[in-house]
Design a protein around this motif. Structure first.
Motif: not given
Length: 70
Positions: A14-19, A53-59, A65-70
């Protein structure tokens, strides 16, 4: 019998798709912004990318799920 999916694997996908979708949306946004006369189809494609993008954010929020990009 199918392979059992782990939450961590699905969240990572999900995060990979979101990015990926975020990058796509921002690129399209820049192209439309820099165009002298953006076409109607250009606006539609940009809006579609934003909707994805908004759909994936809602999902991600629903799945907590949260992640911080470095």
């Amino acid at each position: 019998m199918g392979k059992k999916l782990r939450k961590r694997d699905v969240d990572e996908e999900l995060l990979n798709s979101l990015y990926h979708v975020e990058q796509e949306w921002k690129q399209l946004q820049q192209i439309v912004k820099q165009s002298i006369e953006p076409t109607q189809s250009g606006h539609h494609v940009e809006k579609l990318a934003k909707a994805k993008y908004m759909f994936l954010i809602r999902e991600a929020r629903i799945r907590k799920v949260s992640a911080v990009r470095v």
